[in-house]
Design a protein around this motif. Structure first.
Motif, PDB file in Angstrom:
ATOM      1  N   VAL A   1       0.866  -1.185   0.000  1.00 14.31           N
ATOM      2  CA  VAL A   1       0.000   0.000   0.000  1.00 14.31           C
ATOM      3  C   VAL A   1       0.896   1.226   0.000  1.00 14.31           C
ATOM      4  O   VAL A   1       1.283   1.745   1.036  1.00 14.31           O
ATOM      5  N   ASP A   2       1.225   1.674  -1.203  1.00 17.72           N
ATOM      6  CA  ASP A   2       2.217   2.729  -1.378  1.00 17.72           C
ATOM      7  C   ASP A   2       2.009   3.374  -2.747  1.00 17.72           C
ATOM      8  O   ASP A   2       1.666   2.677  -3.706  1.00 17.72           O
ATOM      9  N   PRO A   3       2.220   4.679  -2.872  1.00 15.92           N
ATOM     10  CA  PRO A   3       2.013   5.318  -4.171  1.00 15.92           C
ATOM     11  C   PRO A   3       2.950   4.814  -5.266  1.00 15.92           C
ATOM     12  O   PRO A   3       2.531   4.668  -6.424  1.00 15.92           O
ATOM     13  N   GLU A   4       4.208   4.547  -4.929  1.00 12.34           N
ATOM     14  CA  GLU A   4       5.132   4.033  -5.944  1.00 12.34           C
ATOM     15  C   GLU A   4       4.746   2.633  -6.396  1.00 12.34           C
ATOM     16  O   GLU A   4       4.908   2.285  -7.566  1.00 12.34           O
ATOM     17  N   VAL A   5       4.249   1.837  -5.469  1.00 13.74           N
ATOM     18  CA  VAL A   5       3.770   0.494  -5.827  1.00 13.74           C
ATOM     19  C   VAL A   5       2.551   0.611  -6.744  1.00 13.74           C
ATOM     20  O   VAL A   5       2.440  -0.114  -7.737  1.00 13.74           O
ATOM     21  N   ALA A   6       1.650   1.538  -6.439  1.00  8.70           N
ATOM     22  CA  ALA A   6       0.476   1.741  -7.287  1.00  8.70           C
ATOM     23  C   ALA A   6       0.890   2.105  -8.708  1.00  8.70           C
ATOM     24  O   ALA A   6       0.368   1.552  -9.686  1.00  8.70           O
TER      25      ALA A   6
ATOM     26  N   VAL B   1      -0.605   9.114  -9.720  1.00 11.73           N
ATOM     27  CA  VAL B   1      -1.168   8.376  -8.588  1.00 11.73           C
ATOM     28  C   VAL B   1      -2.011   9.340  -7.773  1.00 11.73           C
ATOM     29  O   VAL B   1      -1.613  10.491  -7.562  1.00 11.73           O
ATOM     30  N   ARG B   2      -3.142   8.854  -7.316  1.00 13.61           N
ATOM     31  CA  ARG B   2      -4.001   9.648  -6.442  1.00 13.61           C
ATOM     32  C   ARG B   2      -4.197   8.895  -5.133  1.00 13.61           C
ATOM     33  O   ARG B   2      -4.530   7.714  -5.143  1.00 13.61           O
ATOM     34  N   GLN B   3      -3.984   9.593  -4.024  1.00  8.58           N
ATOM     35  CA  GLN B   3      -4.241   9.013  -2.700  1.00  8.58           C
ATOM     36  C   GLN B   3      -5.673   9.336  -2.314  1.00  8.58           C
ATOM     37  O   GLN B   3      -6.130  10.467  -2.436  1.00  8.58           O
ATOM     38  N   LEU B   4      -6.372   8.326  -1.817  1.00 12.45           N
ATOM     39  CA  LEU B   4      -7.737   8.490  -1.327  1.00 12.45           C
ATOM     40  C   LEU B   4      -7.750   8.127   0.149  1.00 12.45           C
ATOM     41  O   LEU B   4      -7.129   7.147   0.559  1.00 12.45           O
TER      42      LEU B   4
ATOM     43  N   LYS C   1      -0.887   0.687   7.984  1.00 10.15           N
ATOM     44  CA  LYS C   1      -1.656   1.587   7.111  1.00 10.15           C
ATOM     45  C   LYS C   1      -3.120   1.527   7.538  1.00 10.15           C
ATOM     46  O   LYS C   1      -3.671   0.446   7.772  1.00 10.15           O
ATOM     47  N   PRO C   2      -3.772   2.684   7.631  1.00  8.46           N
ATOM     48  CA  PRO C   2      -5.143   2.719   8.134  1.00  8.46           C
ATOM     49  C   PRO C   2      -6.174   2.211   7.124  1.00  8.46           C
ATOM     50  O   PRO C   2      -5.963   2.298   5.910  1.00  8.46           O
ATOM     51  N   VAL C   3      -7.265   1.715   7.651  1.00  6.41           N
ATOM     52  CA  VAL C   3      -8.396   1.340   6.805  1.00  6.41           C
ATOM     53  C   VAL C   3      -8.854   2.592   6.051  1.00  6.41           C
ATOM     54  O   VAL C   3      -8.962   3.676   6.632  1.00  6.41           O
ATOM     55  N   GLY C   4      -9.076   2.437   4.767  1.00  2.44           N
ATOM     56  CA  GLY C   4      -9.535   3.550   3.930  1.00  2.44           C
ATOM     57  C   GLY C   4      -8.433   4.238   3.148  1.00  2.44           C
ATOM     58  O   GLY C   4      -8.711   5.051   2.271  1.00  2.44           O
ATOM     59  N   LEU C   5      -7.157   3.900   3.442  1.00  2.00           N
ATOM     60  CA  LEU C   5      -6.059   4.454   2.650  1.00  2.00           C
ATOM     61  C   LEU C   5      -5.974   3.662   1.346  1.00  2.00           C
ATOM     62  O   LEU C   5      -5.764   2.442   1.363  1.00  2.00           O
ATOM     63  N   VAL C   6      -6.160   4.352   0.244  1.00  2.00           N
ATOM     64  CA  VAL C   6      -6.196   3.717  -1.072  1.00  2.00           C
ATOM     65  C   VAL C   6      -5.358   4.555  -2.030  1.00  2.00           C
ATOM     66  O   VAL C   6      -5.350   5.786  -1.953  1.00  2.00           O
ATOM     67  N   TYR C   7      -4.674   3.870  -2.935  1.00  2.00           N
ATOM     68  CA  TYR C   7      -3.987   4.536  -4.029  1.00  2.00           C
ATOM     69  C   TYR C   7      -4.542   3.997  -5.332  1.00  2.00           C
ATOM     70  O   TYR C   7      -4.641   2.777  -5.517  1.00  2.00           O
ATOM     71  N   VAL C   8      -4.927   4.901  -6.219  1.00  2.00           N
ATOM     72  CA  VAL C   8      -5.307   4.527  -7.574  1.00  2.00           C
ATOM     73  C   VAL C   8      -4.268   5.153  -8.490  1.00  2.00           C
ATOM     74  O   VAL C   8      -3.773   6.251  -8.218  1.00  2.00           O
ATOM     75  N   ALA C   9      -3.912   4.443  -9.532  1.00  2.00           N
ATOM     76  CA  ALA C   9      -2.854   4.924 -10.417  1.00  2.00           C
ATOM     77  C   ALA C   9      -3.203   4.636 -11.864  1.00  2.00           C
ATOM     78  O   ALA C   9      -3.866   3.646 -12.176  1.00  2.00           O
TER      79      ALA C   9
ATOM     80  N   THR D   1      -5.261  -0.372  -8.641  1.00  2.00           N
ATOM     81  CA  THR D   1      -5.770  -0.047  -7.307  1.00  2.00           C
ATOM     82  C   THR D   1      -5.004  -0.847  -6.263  1.00  2.00           C
ATOM     83  O   THR D   1      -4.705  -2.022  -6.466  1.00  2.00           O
ATOM     84  N   THR D   2      -4.687  -0.197  -5.157  1.00  2.00           N
ATOM     85  CA  THR D   2      -4.114  -0.879  -4.005  1.00  2.00           C
ATOM     86  C   THR D   2      -4.501  -0.087  -2.760  1.00  2.00           C
ATOM     87  O   THR D   2      -4.683   1.124  -2.827  1.00  2.00           O
ATOM     88  N   GLY D   3      -4.671  -0.770  -1.655  1.00  2.00           N
ATOM     89  CA  GLY D   3      -5.055  -0.062  -0.444  1.00  2.00           C
ATOM     90  C   GLY D   3      -5.538  -1.005   0.632  1.00  2.00           C
ATOM     91  O   GLY D   3      -5.370  -2.224   0.543  1.00  2.00           O
ATOM     92  N   VAL D   4      -6.148  -0.418   1.657  1.00  2.00           N
ATOM     93  CA  VAL D   4      -6.648  -1.174   2.797  1.00  2.00           C
ATOM     94  C   VAL D   4      -8.158  -0.964   2.891  1.00  2.00           C
ATOM     95  O   VAL D   4      -8.616   0.134   3.210  1.00  2.00           O
ATOM     96  N   ALA D   5      -8.908  -2.027   2.625  1.00  2.00           N
ATOM     97  CA  ALA D   5     -10.367  -1.945   2.695  1.00  2.00           C
ATOM     98  C   ALA D   5     -10.893  -2.346   4.069  1.00  2.00           C
ATOM     99  O   ALA D   5     -12.050  -2.121   4.373  1.00  2.00           O
ATOM    100  N   GLY D   6     -10.046  -2.938   4.877  1.00  2.00           N
ATOM    101  CA  GLY D   6     -10.467  -3.318   6.230  1.00  2.00           C
ATOM    102  C   GLY D   6     -10.904  -4.764   6.299  1.00  2.00           C
ATOM    103  O   GLY D   6     -10.788  -5.499   5.330  1.00  2.00           O
TER     104      GLY D   6
END
Length: 174
Positions: free
Chosen positions: A88-93, A141-144, A124-132, A112-117
């Motif tokens: 869960v990282d912007p460079e990985v996305a 890359v956009r952080q959500l 990394k917190p639930v809700g942190l998402v990167y779309v690229a 898409t990569t992130g933590v949905a819970g």
């Protein structure tokens, strides 16, 4: 697949379908193709795209790489980047999007990569998402930071990934 969007409004199946249709239409007009690489969305991004009539000339294929090691072996993310930064990282996305683009022979890659819970992952917190998105002129890359439950986070990530690609397509239009 209804959920709370980034702006707090409902993310509906209609909104997902509209965003997917916009991407497919723009790519068809440009005679360009796309591929997807998904982690937290588990195939729902690809499903939203293939629901659009006429997509076969646009969508090359996709990868669902839920397990971290598959991000390296299937999507081509450098293993050292994954071990150093985690999944869960912007460079990985960005690497996921570019890997999908290259591996599927597409003009555009969307990831898409992130933590949905329901629990945080690797600090990394639930809700942190990167779309690229990766395209002919580089990647973005956009952080959500999304609220709501697991389904809401995943649905919002799909819509925002599609919006990001649409924005890049509009910006790349001469």
């Amino acid at each position: 697949m209804d959920g709370v969007g980034v702006d707090g409004f409902e993310t509906s199946d209609f909104e997902v379908g509209s965003a997917a249709a916009a991407v497919v239409h723009r790519l068809a007009e440009r005679h360009e193709t796309m591929a997807t690489v998904e982690s937290l969305t588990g195939g729902s991004l690809a499903a939203s795209i293939v629901n659009i009539a006429g997509v076969s000339g646009v969508y090359r294929g996709g990868l669902v790489v839920y397990a971290t090691e598959l991000k390296a072996t299937l999507a081509g993310v450098p293993a050292d980047l994954l071990s150093e930064r985690g999944p869960v990282d912007p460079e990985v996305a960005a690497a996921l999007a570019e890997g999908g683009r290259q591996r599927c022979g597409a003009d555009w890659g969307l990831a898409t990569t992130g933590v949905a819970g329901p629990e945080p992952q690797d600090g990394k917190p639930v809700g942190l998402v990167y779309v690229a998105v990766a395209g002919p002129n580089g990647s973005e890359v956009r952080q959500l930071d999304l609220g709501g439950g697991r389904d809401h986070i995943r649905a919002a990530a799909v819509v925002d990934a599609l919006r990001l690609l649409t924005e890049r397509l509009v910006a790349a239009t001469p």
